[in-house]
Write a protein that holds these residues in place. Structure first.
Motif, PDB file in Angstrom:
ATOM      1  N   THR A  82      53.693  67.712  75.169  1.00 25.31           N
ATOM      2  CA  THR A  82      54.983  67.673  74.459  1.00 25.31           C
ATOM      3  C   THR A  82      55.354  66.269  73.990  1.00 25.31           C
ATOM      4  O   THR A  82      56.335  66.101  73.281  1.00 25.31           O
ATOM      5  CB  THR A  82      56.122  68.212  75.345  1.00 25.31           C
ATOM      6  OG1 THR A  82      56.312  67.335  76.454  1.00 25.31           O
ATOM      7  CG2 THR A  82      55.834  69.620  75.829  1.00 25.31           C
ATOM      8  N   LYS A  84      55.520  63.264  71.722  1.00 28.60           N
ATOM      9  CA  LYS A  84      55.359  63.094  70.270  1.00 28.60           C
ATOM     10  C   LYS A  84      55.050  61.649  69.894  1.00 28.60           C
ATOM     11  O   LYS A  84      54.233  61.391  69.028  1.00 28.60           O
ATOM     12  CB  LYS A  84      56.637  63.519  69.532  1.00 28.60           C
ATOM     13  CG  LYS A  84      57.165  64.882  69.886  1.00 28.60           C
ATOM     14  CD  LYS A  84      56.452  65.954  69.111  1.00 28.60           C
ATOM     15  CE  LYS A  84      57.135  67.285  69.319  1.00 28.60           C
ATOM     16  NZ  LYS A  84      56.405  68.209  70.134  1.00 28.60           N
ATOM     17  N   GLU A  85      55.761  60.689  70.527  1.00 27.77           N
ATOM     18  CA  GLU A  85      55.643  59.292  70.120  1.00 27.77           C
ATOM     19  C   GLU A  85      55.884  58.377  71.314  1.00 27.77           C
ATOM     20  O   GLU A  85      56.665  58.688  72.205  1.00 27.77           O
ATOM     21  CB  GLU A  85      56.672  58.990  69.020  1.00 27.77           C
ATOM     22  CG  GLU A  85      56.644  57.582  68.497  1.00 27.77           C
ATOM     23  CD  GLU A  85      57.708  57.323  67.443  1.00 27.77           C
ATOM     24  OE1 GLU A  85      57.689  56.209  66.898  1.00 27.77           O
ATOM     25  OE2 GLU A  85      58.560  58.197  67.182  1.00 27.77           O
ATOM     26  N   TYR A 109      59.631  62.919  73.640  1.00 23.59           N
ATOM     27  CA  TYR A 109      58.952  64.182  73.939  1.00 23.59           C
ATOM     28  C   TYR A 109      59.882  65.344  73.636  1.00 23.59           C
ATOM     29  O   TYR A 109      61.062  65.153  73.364  1.00 23.59           O
ATOM     30  CB  TYR A 109      58.479  64.211  75.396  1.00 23.59           C
ATOM     31  CG  TYR A 109      59.571  64.118  76.421  1.00 23.59           C
ATOM     32  CD1 TYR A 109      60.012  65.249  77.084  1.00 23.59           C
ATOM     33  CD2 TYR A 109      60.169  62.900  76.738  1.00 23.59           C
ATOM     34  CE1 TYR A 109      61.017  65.178  78.034  1.00 23.59           C
ATOM     35  CE2 TYR A 109      61.175  62.821  77.689  1.00 23.59           C
ATOM     36  CZ  TYR A 109      61.586  63.956  78.331  1.00 23.59           C
ATOM     37  OH  TYR A 109      62.583  63.885  79.261  1.00 23.59           O
ATOM     38  N   LYS A 111      61.828  68.016  71.670  1.00 25.82           N
ATOM     39  CA  LYS A 111      62.374  67.881  70.320  1.00 25.82           C
ATOM     40  C   LYS A 111      63.141  66.565  70.152  1.00 25.82           C
ATOM     41  O   LYS A 111      62.865  65.796  69.243  1.00 25.82           O
ATOM     42  CB  LYS A 111      63.276  69.076  70.006  1.00 25.82           C
ATOM     43  CG  LYS A 111      63.543  69.237  68.543  1.00 25.82           C
ATOM     44  CD  LYS A 111      64.111  70.602  68.224  1.00 25.82           C
ATOM     45  CE  LYS A 111      64.191  70.769  66.717  1.00 25.82           C
ATOM     46  NZ  LYS A 111      64.606  72.092  66.334  1.00 25.82           N
ATOM     47  N   GLU A 135      47.163  63.299  69.797  1.00 27.85           N
ATOM     48  CA  GLU A 135      48.100  63.385  68.661  1.00 27.85           C
ATOM     49  C   GLU A 135      49.371  62.559  68.878  1.00 27.85           C
ATOM     50  O   GLU A 135      50.260  62.590  68.031  1.00 27.85           O
ATOM     51  CB  GLU A 135      48.475  64.852  68.420  1.00 27.85           C
ATOM     52  CG  GLU A 135      47.284  65.690  67.991  1.00 27.85           C
ATOM     53  CD  GLU A 135      47.644  67.150  67.773  1.00 27.85           C
ATOM     54  OE1 GLU A 135      48.851  67.474  67.767  1.00 27.85           O
ATOM     55  OE2 GLU A 135      46.716  67.937  67.607  1.00 27.85           O
ATOM     56  N   ILE A 136      49.455  61.790  69.959  1.00 28.83           N
ATOM     57  CA  ILE A 136      50.633  60.972  70.211  1.00 28.83           C
ATOM     58  C   ILE A 136      50.648  59.820  69.223  1.00 28.83           C
ATOM     59  O   ILE A 136      49.665  59.116  69.045  1.00 28.83           O
ATOM     60  CB  ILE A 136      50.622  60.423  71.662  1.00 28.83           C
ATOM     61  CG1 ILE A 136      50.656  61.561  72.672  1.00 28.83           C
ATOM     62  CG2 ILE A 136      51.793  59.474  71.879  1.00 28.83           C
ATOM     63  CD1 ILE A 136      50.489  61.121  74.112  1.00 28.83           C
ATOM     64  N   LYS A 137      51.794  59.637  68.585  1.00 33.46           N
ATOM     65  CA  LYS A 137      51.972  58.537  67.622  1.00 33.46           C
ATOM     66  C   LYS A 137      52.378  57.291  68.408  1.00 33.46           C
ATOM     67  O   LYS A 137      53.306  57.324  69.205  1.00 33.46           O
ATOM     68  CB  LYS A 137      53.055  58.899  66.599  1.00 33.46           C
ATOM     69  CG  LYS A 137      53.355  57.826  65.600  1.00 33.46           C
ATOM     70  CD  LYS A 137      54.499  58.243  64.696  1.00 33.46           C
ATOM     71  CE  LYS A 137      54.955  57.087  63.833  1.00 33.46           C
ATOM     72  NZ  LYS A 137      56.165  57.376  63.088  1.00 33.46           N
TER      73      LYS A 137
END
Length: 140
Positions: A82, A84-85, A109, A111, A135-137
């Motif tokens: 989960t 994201k960045e 993480y 939303k 896929e983590i930015k």
């Protein structure tokens, strides 16, 4: 399971030293009162216990595809898929901060959720997270 120790540089050290010195100074200002009633020192020593607990119980670990954080009474898990960045080298001044130093990692993480952590070696934790979720930015 790999454990990442928390970075313990900065304000937490001054807070720890101050909370140790304050009861000692107050004790020596009026020894007789504290010798007769030593329980009076308890309100001064309780913050010291809390600070020691946070200081020695802050760490992060990756286990079962989750990033687990722990800092005193702040504990939780973040599912690595989960995430994201990750923002490197910034400090978050509000929100959940199971960290003891500045220039750590802001992990975004789900939303809209984010957390600030500060391991000793940011790059080691990031590389281990990228092994689990490529896929983590990464933002600097």
């Amino acid at each position: 399971m790999k454990i990442y120790k928390a970075n313990r540089r900065g304000f937490i050290n001054y807070l720890l030293i101050g909370s140790i010195i304050l009861p000692i100074i107050i004790f020596f200002l009026d020894k007789n009162t504290f010798m007769e009633k030593p329980f009076i020192l308890l309100p001064l020593l309780s913050p010291l216990v809390l600070i020691f607990w946070i200081y020695f119980d802050t760490f992060y670990k990756i286990e079962n595809n989750e990033l687990i954080y722990r800092s005193g009474f702040l504990r939780g898990k973040i599912k690595i898929p989960t995430i994201k960045e990750i923002i490197i080298g910034k400090t978050m001044y509000s929100g959940i901060k199971p960290a003891l130093a500045k220039n750590g990692l802001i992990i975004k993480y789900n939303k809209y959720e984010e957390i600030y952590i500060a391991p000793i070696n940011n790059n080691e934790l990031i590389s281990d997270l990228l092994k689990k979720n490529s896929e983590i930015k990464i933002t600097e």
